[in-house]
Design an enzyme around this catalytic site. Sequence first.
Site, mmCIF file in Angstrom:
data_model
loop_
_atom_site.group_PDB
_atom_site.id
_atom_site.type_symbol
_atom_site.label_atom_id
_atom_site.label_comp_id
_atom_site.label_asym_id
_atom_site.label_seq_id
_atom_site.Cartn_x
_atom_site.Cartn_y
_atom_site.Cartn_z
ATOM 1 N N MET A 106 0.813 -1.221 0.000
ATOM 2 C CA MET A 106 0.000 0.000 0.000
ATOM 3 C C MET A 106 0.850 1.276 0.000
ATOM 4 O O MET A 106 0.324 2.381 0.106
ATOM 5 C CB MET A 106 -0.953 0.005 1.197
ATOM 6 N N ILE A 142 -1.330 -0.774 8.268
ATOM 7 C CA ILE A 142 -0.352 0.284 8.585
ATOM 8 C C ILE A 142 1.022 -0.206 8.168
ATOM 9 O O ILE A 142 1.317 -1.396 8.281
ATOM 10 C CB ILE A 142 -0.278 0.671 10.097
ATOM 11 N N ILE A 144 -3.903 -2.609 21.797
ATOM 12 C CA ILE A 144 -4.490 -3.924 21.507
ATOM 13 C C ILE A 144 -3.364 -4.962 21.448
ATOM 14 O O ILE A 144 -2.282 -4.681 20.923
ATOM 15 C CB ILE A 144 -5.246 -3.909 20.148
ATOM 16 N N LYS A 153 -2.607 9.220 11.548
ATOM 17 C CA LYS A 153 -3.926 8.936 12.125
ATOM 18 C C LYS A 153 -4.738 10.220 12.318
ATOM 19 O O LYS A 153 -5.953 10.213 12.125
ATOM 20 C CB LYS A 153 -3.777 8.165 13.445
ATOM 21 N N TYR A 212 3.661 8.158 12.929
ATOM 22 C CA TYR A 212 2.444 7.346 12.947
ATOM 23 C C TYR A 212 1.232 8.176 13.370
ATOM 24 O O TYR A 212 0.168 8.143 12.741
ATOM 25 C CB TYR A 212 2.664 6.183 13.914
ATOM 26 N N SER A 213 1.406 8.949 14.446
ATOM 27 C CA SER A 213 0.319 9.759 14.979
ATOM 28 C C SER A 213 -0.173 10.763 13.931
ATOM 29 O O SER A 213 -1.386 10.981 13.770
ATOM 30 C CB SER A 213 0.830 10.483 16.226
ATOM 31 N N ALA A 214 0.771 11.330 13.156
ATOM 32 C CA ALA A 214 0.387 12.284 12.104
ATOM 33 C C ALA A 214 -0.546 11.640 11.088
ATOM 34 O O ALA A 214 -1.531 12.240 10.654
ATOM 35 C CB ALA A 214 1.642 12.815 11.415
ATOM 36 N N THR A 257 -1.926 -7.154 19.659
ATOM 37 C CA THR A 257 -1.388 -7.788 18.452
ATOM 38 C C THR A 257 0.122 -7.978 18.638
ATOM 39 O O THR A 257 0.775 -7.228 19.373
ATOM 40 C CB THR A 257 -1.669 -6.949 17.188
#
Length: 342
Positions: free
Chosen positions: A134, A162, A259, A228, A224-226, A261
């Site tokens: 992706m 992600i 979570i 989202k 990562y936060s950006a 994972t």
Amino acid sequence: MFAKLQGARKEKAPADLQGSAQNSHCSPRPRVCSNPSAGKGMGLLLKVLIPLLGLGLAVYFYSGPGNFNEEMLRGKRVIVTGASSGIGEQMAYHLARMGAHVLLTARTEAKLQKVVDKCLDLGAASARYVSGSMESTAFAEEVVKEAEITWGGLDMLILNHIGYSYFNFFNGDVDHVRKVMETNFLSYVAMTVSALPMLKESEGSIVVVSSVSGKVASPFTAPYSATKFALEGFFSSLRHEFIIENVNVSITLCILGYINTENAVRAVSHVIKVAPAPKEECALEIIRSGALRQRELHYPASTVTPAVLLRDFAPDFLDGLIRSNHQVENIKRAPPSQGSGH
Ligand SMILES: NC(=O)C1=CN([C@@H]2O[C@H](COP(=O)(O)OP(=O)(O)OC[C@H]3O[C@@H](n4cnc5c(N)ncnc54)[C@H](OP(=O)(O)O)[C@@H]3O)[C@@H](O)[C@H]2O)C=CC1
Ligand SMILES: C[C@H](CCC(=O)O)[C@H]1CC[C@H]2[C@@H]3C(=O)C[C@@H]4C[C@H](O)CC[C@]4(C)[C@H]3CC[C@]12C
């Protein structure tokens, strides 16, 4: 060819005002002192009662109409991205058990094949995969094309994948930020654009898997936060437009806390001592909220909803709480990145 197909926050007060506001019960200007116990009462109101009221309102406004019934998914045509592991894999199994048609995607073909086989065993109406990355919006479009060719339509698009990002101090690597924006955000936009004609036709649903990191920032997750936060802006604007234009396609934003994972636990368990929530239940809640056409899911609600509410009422208090949940001494600083990526 990169794809392989397989059938079957408030303004900061100036420094002098900040000191007054935090360390005494006197208002900064004019210097009128208030009753300390009244100040405590107000603090309690702000920190406890208002969030509780907010919680009630959130439950009321965020829950969709009707009750969930697993039959709602029988025969539905569903794309799940990031389905080779973690929450995506668990969503595939729930959907299969509910009798849906599933089209799964991720990069690792061998894992996807195993998930497809298990979906067929669990009772999926049909199960197939498309493998690829992706990082490329062309691949994102190709996955949707595959659904069109195979099914001639689509009922639900679950955007969940992600790309890898480090859990550490921001290292200055702008190229990395660009790459995760492409993988975690732009591909979501590209898939939505491609799938929209089919979703309009079926009056279907778009489910966007996001994170509490897309509502409230925590340390060590800057790139990562950006991605989202970007998802919330984009999809919330789109939801307005759908309503203005009477497009009956629902958009559900899933705000997840920690979570269990494999990848998340490996990345953060040495730093975050909070117990993670179970991926199986998380996956079911995502499907449920999508089927009920809810605006937003908070899972687990016990940690996510208070964080989202405190964000606007008591941001500094919340930030302090977040930092206190991190064992920063266990973060090994990586050498700074060489390339600036300009
Ligand atoms: N786990 C957690 O604590 C939390 C998770 N979330 C969100 O939940 C969602 C799922 O997370 P989780 O299950 O933990 O993630 P995992 O790391 O377990 O799974 C990620 C999936 O994405 C795929 N993937 C990775 N890179 C690419 C790429 N370049 N192109 C296409 N697919 C790729 C992986 O497969 P492959 O490697 O084969 O490509 C895998 O299937 C994400 O959106 C995440 O932000 C939100 C909050 C907390
Ligand atoms: C620290 C956060 C929880 C704050 C709290 O006190 O409850 C976690 C909530 C969401 C987590 C991140 C996430 O969204 C998934 C990422 C998955 C990646 O594989 C690596 C880890 C994550 C950045 C993960 C880190 C902890 C949270 C920010």
